[in-house]
Design a protein around this motif. Structure first.
Motif, PDB file in Angstrom:
ATOM      1  N   LEU A 160       0.822  -1.215   0.000  1.00 42.41           N
ATOM      2  CA  LEU A 160       0.000   0.000   0.000  1.00 42.41           C
ATOM      3  C   LEU A 160       0.852   1.260   0.000  1.00 42.41           C
TER       4      LEU A 160
ATOM      5  N   TRP B 282       0.067   3.687  -3.077  1.00 42.20           N
ATOM      6  CA  TRP B 282      -0.564   4.979  -2.796  1.00 42.20           C
ATOM      7  C   TRP B 282       0.446   6.088  -2.510  1.00 42.20           C
TER       8      TRP B 282
ATOM      9  N   ASN C   8      -4.322   0.086   6.811  1.00 37.94           N
ATOM     10  CA  ASN C   8      -4.353   1.054   5.714  1.00 37.94           C
ATOM     11  C   ASN C   8      -3.979   2.458   6.167  1.00 37.94           C
TER      12      ASN C   8
ATOM     13  N   VAL D 184      -9.524   8.162  -0.022  1.00 38.19           N
ATOM     14  CA  VAL D 184      -9.823   6.753  -0.305  1.00 38.19           C
ATOM     15  C   VAL D 184     -11.159   6.385   0.322  1.00 38.19           C
TER      16      VAL D 184
ATOM     17  N   GLY E  71     -13.522   2.787   1.191  1.00 38.43           N
ATOM     18  CA  GLY E  71     -13.484   1.332   1.194  1.00 38.43           C
ATOM     19  C   GLY E  71     -14.347   0.738   2.272  1.00 38.43           C
TER      20      GLY E  71
ATOM     21  N   ARG F   5     -10.938   0.743  -3.286  1.00 42.29           N
ATOM     22  CA  ARG F   5     -10.079  -0.430  -3.237  1.00 42.29           C
ATOM     23  C   ARG F   5     -10.865  -1.586  -2.652  1.00 42.29           C
TER      24      ARG F   5
ATOM     25  N   MET G 293      -5.570  -5.568   1.863  1.00 44.08           N
ATOM     26  CA  MET G 293      -6.016  -5.090   0.562  1.00 44.08           C
ATOM     27  C   MET G 293      -5.463  -5.993  -0.544  1.00 44.08           C
TER      28      MET G 293
ATOM     29  N   SER H 104      -6.880  -2.518  -6.053  1.00 44.92           N
ATOM     30  CA  SER H 104      -7.010  -1.072  -5.858  1.00 44.92           C
ATOM     31  C   SER H 104      -7.074  -0.351  -7.189  1.00 44.92           C
TER      32      SER H 104
END
Length: 492
Positions: free
Chosen positions: A172, A176, A198, A269, A271, A294, A302, A305
């Motif tokens: 991640l 990201w 996350n 984000v 989710g 994602r 995750m 994404s």
């Protein structure tokens, strides 16, 4: 030393944790977590994967306890601060936790357990460091147990290793584009992978700052945004819905100023639940951001994404993350052609180790050739995955929570006035789904306020039904099974 904690040493003077008013550096986090680790060890050299549960409000103390458990060689079991006593007791007993660390604000809630169960309850203020050397904790050790509802009713403990967590974090951070200049506002529950991995772990891996706001308030969220310090935000669709509602109530000049601040964010984000297209489009008008959707689960962190740089399409969750392999299969475990619906199955170092003390459930969760069965249905279309829905009507996704209908049904059946019941998810723009319960009542009138009060003593608030339907009998098929799709239509 575990890489997550080892990396903190290179960020010692930077702010790691903030509550918006008080900042704590990485050096302070390292020092406090080391003291907690020594206190947890006592005279032992290594906790050797003993389970340590903790009920601590979001903030510096939460992170210090979590890191302290890991540094002592234990398995961290974060408890939900909003859960009633029976839910907390279930997790503590199911993990056979050797101890529970708690903040002073939770003492009264936990006191009924101080004698009846064989677990040590320790106030966080009583954790004083000792002289014991900290053990060497390897990546293959179990790190954390998070509880998730499943089709069997009672929540199952999802066991992840330090290697699983590290794989998720590294992926991640790369996908990201996290950096030490980021500052994220964390309003997510810290007994879920979304808030823990996350947000929190990715921020701390990167040398960034994680700012906490323990209780959600739309006005305060916008005030924090208005400071200009925050540049990353992650939330569930329900939160974005509430923020939009609050934004619309503001004076026009305040809206313009807030929108200007939001446009300066690096990343936003969404989710944990399907994002309604209307919410995505409205938030884009307000903030200038197309929310990055994602896909993940407690069992694997995750897996898929949308791109950080690139087109994000409503209803699509994007492509597999680096190090994650995904396939779509039919009911015979055969891969489906492009455009055809199939169950998402996943392989990768991010996938969990096991369900705690549930070997049969663990075996059932994987295909014969080792793929994790998510139970979610998707299709691969034009270079991205599009989510189509759940493979089971007994899992309800509401406000970012994954809730077992069977668990709620079991509790409802304990009420003396309820003869039979069935629980389903009802589509809702704000929550994704809300919980509906169809009841067959026996013998006497049922006051819904009294029923809700009764349920809240036995279930977390987010698992209490929002709508009720009273029937003489439940719709069933020829085999006697309740036909829940038909029940959903009756609610609609």
């Amino acid at each position: 030393m575990l890489p997550l904690i080892q990396r903190a040493d290179s960020f010692r003077d930077r702010t790691a944790i903030s509550d918006g008013a008080t900042d704590f550096t990485y050096a302070e986090l390292l020092s406090r977590s080391e003291a907690i680790a020594r206190a947890l060890l006592g005279d032992e050299e290594d906790l050797r994967e003993a389970r340590v549960a903790f009920l601590v409000s979001p903030g510096f103390d939460y992170v210090a306890v979590q890191w302290g458990i890991w540094r002592a060689g234990g398995i961290a079991v974060p408890l939900c601060v909003k859960h009633p006593l029976p839910s907390l007791q279930y997790v503590i007993e199911d993990t056979t936790a050797r101890s529970v660390v708690y903040g002073p604000e939770f003492r009264e809630r936990l006191e009924p357990l101080f004698g009846p169960i064989d677990t040590d309850f320790v106030a966080i203020d009583d954790l004083a460091g000792g002289a014991q050397e900290l053990p060497e904790v390897t990546r293959d050790r179990r790190a954390m147990i998070l509880y998730t509802s499943g089709t069997t009713g009672r929540p199952k403990g999802v066991v992840t290793t330090h290697a699983n967590l590290e794989a998720s974090i590294r992926t991640l951070v790369e996908a990201w584009e996290w950096s030490e200049d980021d500052r994220i506002l964390n309003i997510l529950p810290l007994h879920h992978v979304h808030g823990i991995v996350n947000v929190l772990c990715c921020a701390l891996w990167s040398g960034a700052c994680c700012e906490f706001m323990p209780q959600f308030d739309a006005g305060e969220v916008f005030e924090r945004f208005g400071t200009g310090r925050i540049n990353v935000f992650m939330a569930v669709p329900t939160i974005y819905f509430k923020l939009i509602t609050h934004y619309r109530q503001l004076p026009v000049e305040d809206q313009r100023e807030l929108s200007r601040k939001l446009r300066a964010f690096r990343l936003m984000v969404s989710g944990s639940a399907a994002l309604p297209v209307s919410v995505l489009e409205t938030w884009r008008e307000i903030s200038g951001h197309t929310l990055l959707e994602r896909y993940g689960m407690t069992e694997m962190g995750m897996a898929i994404s949308n791109p950080y740089n690139g087109a994000r399409r409503p209803g699509f969750i994007g492509q597999p993350l680096r190090g994650v392999t995904v396939r779509l299969v039919d009911e015979n475990e055969q891969e489906v052609p492009e455009g055809e619906p199939g169950e998402i199955q996943v392989k990768g170092e991010n996938v969990f180790l096991e369900y705690w003390n549930r070997p049969a459930a663990t075996a059932e969760a994987f295909s014969p050739d080792g793929w994790f069965r998510t139970g979610d249905i998707a299709a691969w279309e034009d270079g991205a995955y599009r989510i189509l829905g759940r493979n089971s009507v007994d899992i309800i996704k509401s406000g970012g929570y994954k809730i077992s209908a069977l668990e709620i049904e079991e509790v409802l059946r304990q009420h003396p006035a309820i003869g039979e019941c069935a629980v389903v998810g009802i589509p809702d723009e704000e929550w994704g789904e809300i919980i509906g319960a169809s009841l067959i009542v026996e013998g006497r009138q049922l006051d819904l306020q009294e029923l809700n009060d009764w349920l809240r003593e036995r279930l977390p608030g987010y698992k209490v039904p929002r709508r009720y339907l009273f029937q003489d009998e439940l719709p069933r098929n020829v085999m006697g099974k309740v036909t829940k799709q038909e029940l959903k239509q009756l609610f609609a």
